[in-house]
Design a protein around this motif. Sequence first.
Motif, mmCIF file in Angstrom:
data_model
loop_
_atom_site.group_PDB
_atom_site.id
_atom_site.type_symbol
_atom_site.label_atom_id
_atom_site.label_comp_id
_atom_site.label_asym_id
_atom_site.label_seq_id
_atom_site.Cartn_x
_atom_site.Cartn_y
_atom_site.Cartn_z
ATOM 1 N N SER A 292 -18.028 24.852 38.735
ATOM 2 C CA SER A 292 -18.522 26.343 39.132
ATOM 3 C C SER A 292 -17.792 27.368 37.879
ATOM 4 N N ASP A 293 -18.471 27.362 36.914
ATOM 5 C CA ASP A 293 -18.049 28.564 36.046
ATOM 6 C C ASP A 293 -18.164 29.917 36.323
ATOM 7 N N ILE A 294 -18.894 30.045 37.378
ATOM 8 C CA ILE A 294 -19.217 31.333 38.036
ATOM 9 C C ILE A 294 -17.870 31.710 38.954
ATOM 10 N N ASP A 295 -17.072 32.562 38.824
ATOM 11 C CA ASP A 295 -16.325 32.954 39.726
ATOM 12 C C ASP A 295 -16.442 33.245 41.198
ATOM 13 N N PRO A 296 -16.363 32.165 42.024
ATOM 14 C CA PRO A 296 -16.859 32.363 43.360
ATOM 15 C C PRO A 296 -16.086 33.469 44.172
ATOM 16 N N LEU A 297 -14.828 33.913 43.795
ATOM 17 C CA LEU A 297 -14.029 35.037 44.388
ATOM 18 C C LEU A 297 -14.794 36.415 44.025
ATOM 19 N N ARG A 298 -15.288 36.501 42.861
ATOM 20 C CA ARG A 298 -15.923 37.714 42.551
ATOM 21 C C ARG A 298 -17.527 37.667 42.778
ATOM 22 N N ASN A 299 -18.174 36.500 42.838
ATOM 23 C CA ASN A 299 -19.448 36.391 43.142
ATOM 24 C C ASN A 299 -19.914 35.774 44.393
ATOM 25 N N ARG A 300 -20.465 36.552 45.227
ATOM 26 C CA ARG A 300 -20.593 36.196 46.493
ATOM 27 C C ARG A 300 -21.619 35.068 46.694
ATOM 28 N N ASP A 301 -22.691 35.039 45.919
ATOM 29 C CA ASP A 301 -23.638 33.891 45.978
ATOM 30 C C ASP A 301 -22.888 32.645 45.595
ATOM 31 N N ALA A 302 -22.158 32.667 44.524
ATOM 32 C CA ALA A 302 -21.557 31.348 44.253
ATOM 33 C C ALA A 302 -20.608 30.850 45.310
ATOM 34 N N TYR A 303 -19.887 31.952 45.966
ATOM 35 C CA TYR A 303 -18.844 31.514 47.051
ATOM 36 C C TYR A 303 -19.948 30.949 48.392
ATOM 37 N N GLU A 304 -21.113 31.558 48.503
ATOM 38 C CA GLU A 304 -21.677 30.899 49.819
ATOM 39 C C GLU A 304 -22.302 29.619 49.499
ATOM 40 N N VAL A 305 -22.667 29.163 48.240
ATOM 41 C CA VAL A 305 -23.315 27.930 48.077
ATOM 42 C C VAL A 305 -22.310 26.831 48.027
ATOM 43 N N ILE A 306 -21.096 27.302 47.603
ATOM 44 C CA ILE A 306 -19.920 26.143 47.792
ATOM 45 C C ILE A 306 -19.540 25.944 48.959
ATOM 46 N N ASP A 307 -19.240 27.043 49.813
ATOM 47 C CA ASP A 307 -19.012 27.010 51.004
ATOM 48 C C ASP A 307 -19.889 26.088 52.153
ATOM 49 N N GLN A 308 -21.180 26.382 51.740
ATOM 50 C CA GLN A 308 -22.307 25.767 52.594
ATOM 51 C C GLN A 308 -22.276 23.963 52.111
ATOM 52 N N ALA A 309 -21.747 23.662 50.888
ATOM 53 C CA ALA A 309 -21.457 22.373 50.700
ATOM 54 C C ALA A 309 -20.324 21.717 51.260
ATOM 55 N N VAL A 319 -12.538 22.156 43.861
ATOM 56 C CA VAL A 319 -13.424 22.846 43.198
ATOM 57 C C VAL A 319 -12.804 23.249 41.910
ATOM 58 N N GLY A 320 -13.501 22.520 40.541
ATOM 59 C CA GLY A 320 -13.277 23.005 39.435
ATOM 60 C C GLY A 320 -13.976 24.252 39.100
ATOM 61 N N SER A 321 -13.127 25.255 38.900
ATOM 62 C CA SER A 321 -13.745 26.741 38.533
ATOM 63 C C SER A 321 -13.030 27.511 37.750
ATOM 64 N N VAL A 322 -13.672 28.402 37.155
ATOM 65 C CA VAL A 322 -13.179 29.596 36.287
ATOM 66 C C VAL A 322 -13.003 30.821 37.024
ATOM 67 N N LEU A 323 -11.942 31.392 37.149
ATOM 68 C CA LEU A 323 -11.728 32.855 37.751
ATOM 69 C C LEU A 323 -11.280 33.648 36.732
ATOM 70 N N VAL A 324 -11.648 34.989 37.103
ATOM 71 C CA VAL A 324 -11.314 35.935 36.072
ATOM 72 C C VAL A 324 -10.077 36.907 36.840
ATOM 73 N N GLY A 325 -8.974 37.083 35.854
ATOM 74 C CA GLY A 325 -7.906 37.824 36.531
ATOM 75 C C GLY A 325 -8.233 39.423 36.534
ATOM 76 N N ASP A 326 -7.113 39.981 37.084
ATOM 77 C CA ASP A 326 -7.194 41.446 37.019
ATOM 78 C C ASP A 326 -7.322 42.001 35.531
ATOM 79 N N ASP A 327 -6.654 41.179 34.870
ATOM 80 C CA ASP A 327 -6.645 41.637 33.287
ATOM 81 C C ASP A 327 -7.848 41.536 32.508
ATOM 82 N N GLY A 328 -8.836 40.739 33.284
ATOM 83 C CA GLY A 328 -10.282 40.591 32.606
ATOM 84 C C GLY A 328 -10.357 39.017 31.907
ATOM 85 N N LEU A 329 -9.234 38.584 31.856
ATOM 86 C CA LEU A 329 -9.220 37.359 31.077
ATOM 87 C C LEU A 329 -9.380 35.949 32.025
#
Length: 547
Positions: A292-309, A319-329
């Motif tokens: 999931s290269d879509i940050d599920p902690l910032r993207n509700r849709d990604a969160y919901e499909v992972i949670d459903q699985a 879950v291997g994911s990419v999160l964006v920090g408060d610094d934008g990185l």
Amino acid sequence: MVAPAVSPEPEIERVEAPARRRWLPVSLRSLLVAAAGALVYLSVPPRVLWWLAPVGFAVLWFVLHGRRARGAFWYGFVFGLGFMVPLLAWTGVFVGPVAWLPLSGLEALLVGLPCAAMAVTSRLRGGVLWAALLWVAGEYLRSVFPFGGFPWGRVAFSQPEGPFLFLAALGGTPLIALAVALCGFGLGEVARRSVARRAGVDRAWPVVAALAAVLPLVAGFSARAVVGRDAQAGEVVVAAVQGNVPRAGLDFNAQRRAVLDNHVKRTKQLAADVRAGKVPRPDLVLWPENASDIDPLRNRDAYEVIDQAARDVGVPIAVGSVLVGDDGLPRNVVLLWDPVRGPVEQYTKRQLQPFGETMPWRGFFRLFTSAVDRAGRFVPGTDPSVFAMDRARVALATCYEVAFDGVVRESVLNGSNLLAVPTNNATFGRSEMTYQQLAMDRVRAVEHGRAVVVAATSGVSAIVRPDGSLVSSTDLFTADALVERVPLRTATTIADRLGAWPEWVMVAGALVVLVFGLVSGRRRRSAARVGSVPGAGDLGVPSGLTD
């Protein structure tokens, strides 16, 4: 350490040969060492030709012995090219030679350095042992320099099938490298002495050289007895989900929603197969890096499909994911996703890949290619993590991290009983990269006495027993799920208890012997100025033909 003695060599009159006569042997020897490097490459998976590595080292020793340091550096560089250019071809699958050839050339230069040192120490008694130690020292250098090191070409990673593998439980990858190199150099010494008909100089040489070649093999077979296989903390059923990607290439990130949906779909299919009784119910599920290269902690849709699985399969998912920090990185993370509570813990990848996840000297390298702007600006993590997933305590080594001894050791020794390697190899197509990395996973299984679960976005995913053998694996670019029962082990291996000390001792020993060899060489040159040239022409040829 007892100072090694200089082996007696007959005095040979120095005869200068014409440049043309000198060049022809150099050309032939260069071809010979290039072929030797290629033999070491051919020992690397996916081929099951582990025995070619000692043969390659035998040829290298045959050429290096008695050379001047500058000549040996050249031969080591050519040997390194023969090894590294085909080994690292996967780095240029989608970007071409701009990354592949400079990286291969740099690694080959770093191979040349210990080879130059081997020439300095080659006339000392026990020369094959000192050469093997110097090879280990060279691998250590490549593992830390430059840009944090690149240990991909460690000889240990060519040995997941042979008897040398089991030495990993005693001394890790450095001990495997020492054994393979010593075996090869011993064979090379037998060949060198036989060709030169030098048995009369030292009657002990056949026994010594043969022992150097045979003892590492004997040690490897014997070490098999200390490799643990029992389930000390019970067993768990693990599932590695490989969702696959729409297409390979550098732009796979542009398909990130499709990649996430693939892994959700394949996990739901796994849940359906469990309900139908086709496969046993897993205790834990592992998704690959970048699932999931879509940050599920910032993207509700990604969160919901992972949670459903997670709710559908009913067990924790890493879950291997990419999160964006408060610094934008961005951060390359693994999230522990509970089927009831959602994301409860995370591990951030600590050893980032230069020129991929980070870009050192970005402004400088942009002068040569704009492709550097494809490299990320990821922020590394700082601490190892262990995920509590049912009865399993899962250590994590994300993709590139598995090549680094210390990173994996820190994770395993953090209270684990299982090792997981989420990885993403989609950017390297159908190259050998994924098989080379799987070989590392198998070595780590033996080194740390843990079963290993490998989940890849596009393959090869695999389940590995603590003895390094494969339980099951997937094909490339297929959607699949591996479900297997694996043992949980809590014991630490001898290699874990010793940590980095075996490598440090080998490197220190190599440096001591190198200093002694330099001093001895200076004494020989001083003797030459007064009329004697001990050791010239190691193969019985005029010294003018040596380089």
